[in-house]
Design an enzyme around this catalytic site. Structure first.
Site, PDB file in Angstrom:
ATOM      1  N   GLU A  36      -1.102   6.390  -4.700  1.00 59.31           N
ATOM      2  CA  GLU A  36      -1.772   5.877  -3.499  1.00 59.31           C
ATOM      3  C   GLU A  36      -3.290   5.886  -3.681  1.00 59.31           C
ATOM      4  O   GLU A  36      -4.033   6.452  -2.874  1.00 59.31           O
ATOM      5  CB  GLU A  36      -1.355   6.678  -2.256  1.00 59.31           C
ATOM      6  CG  GLU A  36       0.093   6.450  -1.883  1.00 59.31           C
ATOM      7  CD  GLU A  36       0.483   7.011  -0.521  1.00 59.31           C
ATOM      8  OE1 GLU A  36      -0.375   7.622   0.159  1.00 59.31           O
ATOM      9  OE2 GLU A  36       1.650   6.832  -0.129  1.00 59.31           O
TER      10      GLU A  36
ATOM     11  N   GLU B 120       8.047   5.229  -3.240  1.00 58.73           N
ATOM     12  CA  GLU B 120       8.134   6.012  -1.997  1.00 58.73           C
ATOM     13  C   GLU B 120       8.645   5.080  -0.912  1.00 58.73           C
ATOM     14  O   GLU B 120       8.083   4.007  -0.690  1.00 58.73           O
ATOM     15  CB  GLU B 120       6.776   6.588  -1.580  1.00 58.73           C
ATOM     16  CG  GLU B 120       6.297   7.751  -2.419  1.00 58.73           C
ATOM     17  CD  GLU B 120       5.029   8.412  -1.868  1.00 58.73           C
ATOM     18  OE1 GLU B 120       4.839   8.397  -0.628  1.00 58.73           O
ATOM     19  OE2 GLU B 120       4.246   8.938  -2.676  1.00 58.73           O
TER      20      GLU B 120
END
Length: 513
Positions: A194, A316
């Site tokens: 991320e 994810e």
């Protein structure tokens, strides 16, 4: 919650006679598609709350039965899932994790603060050696996330050397001193996590240059060389577009994160239990939008990587609700219900449809965090509805996808929102059998489904169904089997096969000739 006994579930197990208004599922075994990579059923274990500590790791001195510190009950349950791949150590945690702090004698490892998740102490008791011990017990491939945010190319390259070198280098000798003679099997290695947010608040243009710099130095012997993964986006295809156009080196995949929130509002997400039907609908509708996200990202890959060297990795995904009352907000602990199992199955069917480009996904997370497979409370353990969905879909690992078309599909509607009533997927498994997965999204009405397998006479189907009386049916430590799969079977009548799929149900069956 209404406790649903398996005897009640048997009411929905038998096939109905062919119905005139049936949804028809057409499967064509003569036109096989891409193989559904087993890693589509991958898992994710982050240093977050009790996801690792207590949930899986209790230490070798614990009274809870364990193998070298890992809980026997949890490891045994995960082995039943045939977990193909585990991603570790994060997540946001990865970009503050310094691997050298997690090796050597555990009583000499530094205690840090987990600034991302609850501000609790991180003992570093679970490090590189412990993680690979777990993976080897599970028989799972490994996906290690490297520290791009607070690390350096040197730190990352030295970790690769420590894990994979078969030489007599100082780092390889240190690994041997710490108890591991041969190199670890690192299947995938991610450069950051991320990077658009907790991993550094970067732009994709900045990240792609940084990635190319780091990736250059990630060297390993050919037989131990991991596949390298770039950290991608989460809401649009911009990161995938920029990265796939600018990546160099040995990149095999670009990650993408997709979480399902009932309300669409990160501040007030919605409850895991006790929710109204409007939030059953909004959750499923939001989950189904991942199909559009995948298509948009795949379009960017097709433009920049027509040779299909790079996959889209959804490393994810899952449901994200408001945390359970009385728990640490940073631990992301939530209950897991039938709704979560339905969401999982809808995702599986979508992933299968994109098997040529989506070759790995990792649900968040394995134990005690977000959409978990397993919940624990000290020495107790229970299996969630999501666990059961994963186990039902095991035959689809490394199976060959088959074209599926739905005719006269019903509509499930609440207010102004509507979604397809039936979702389906089919594949030819490694055992040679044809498997069919069906999801009924309607929580109130069963649906008649007619099955048509082109060029094949079908005598019946047999498998399992997961359903319950309540939308939020879930297991508790007092009622660990309140919701679990039950047998499902049907026989053809006059050459026609019709299935009655119960309301709010997941069905996986093998098709009998």
């Amino acid at each position: 919650m209404s406790v649903v006994k398996s005897s009640v579930l048997t009411l929905a197990m038998l096939a109905a006679a062919p119905a005139f208004s049936a949804v028809t599922i057409d499967v064509d075994p003569a036109k096989p598609g891409a193989v559904i990579n087993k890693n589509v059923y991958g898992q994710f274990a982050e240093h977050l709350g009790t996801g690792i500590y207590e949930g899986m790791w209790v230490g070798p001195g614990s009274k809870i039965p364990n193998v070298r510190g890992w809980r026997k009950d949890v490891v045994g349950a995960l082995k039943e899932l045939r977990v193909p791949l585990v991603r570790w150590p994060g997540g946001c945690f990865a970009d503050e994790y310094h691997w050298k702090e997690g090796i050597g004698p555990r009583n000499k490892r530094p205690v840090k603060v987990n600034t991302n998740w609850g501000g609790v102490e991180e003992s570093n008791a679970v490090g590189t050696h412990e993680f690979f011990d777990l993976a080897e017990m599970l028989g799972a491939d490994t996906y290690v996330s490297g520290n791009l945010g607070t690390g350096s190319p040197q730190e990352m390259s030295e970790w690769i050397e420590y894990m994979t070198s078969d030489s007599k280098s100082t780092l390889a000798e240190l690994r041997r001193k710490n108890g591991r003679a041969k190199p670890f099997k690192v299947d995938f290695f991610g450069v950051g996590n991320e990077s658009w947010g907790c991993g550094g608040n970067m732009t994709p243009e900045y990240y792609v240059n940084l990635y190319n710099n780091y990736e250059t130095f990630l060297k390993a012997p050919p037989q131990y060389r991991p596949k390298i993964v770039a950290s991608g986006g989460h809401s649009t295809n911009k990161w995938t577009d920029v990265l796939s156009g600018g990546l160099k080196g040995r990149t095999v995949g670009i990650s993408y994160h997709y979480y399902t929130i009932p309300t669409g509002n990160w501040d007030v997400k919605g409850a895991a239990t006790g929710f109204p039907e409007a939030q059953w609908m909004s959750t499923l509708a939001n989950a189904l939008k991942i199909d559009t996200s995948i298509k948009e990202n795949v379009a960017a890959l097709e433009k920049n990587d027509p040779e299909k060297k790079i996959s889209l990795l959804i490393d994810e995904w899952g449901t994200w609700y408001d945390v359970e009352k009385g728990t640490n907000a940073g631990f992301l602990f939530q209950q897991n219900t039938l709704r979560d199992a339905v969401v999982a199955a809808l995702h599986f069917n979508i992933f299968h449809a994109h098997a040529d480009r989506v070759t790995m996904t990792n649900i968040a997370q394995m134990v005690n965090v977000l959409q978990a497979m397993i919940l624990t409370d000290k020495d107790q353990m229970l299996l969630t509805p999501t666990y059961h969905a994963y186990k039902m879909y095991v035959p689809f690992q490394d199976a060959t996808s088959l074209p599926v078309a739905l005719r006269d599909n019903v509509e499930y509607k609440v207010g102004a929102t509507s979604i397809p009533g039936i979702s389906a997927s089919a594949a030819r498994a490694k055992d040679g059998k044809l498997y069919l997965a069906i999801v009924n999204t309607n929580p109130n009405e069963a649906s008649d489904v007619a099955l048509n397998v082109a060029g094949q006479n079908v005598s019946g189907v047999s498998g399992q169904v997961l359903t319950a009386a309540a939308m939020d049916a879930h297991n508790t430590f007092k009622h660990k089997d309140a919701i679990k799969p039950a047998p499902f079977a049907a026989k053809a009548v006059d050459g026609k096969l019709s299935l009655k799929i119960p309301a709010k149900a997941v069905v996986v069956v093998a098709v009998d000739k």
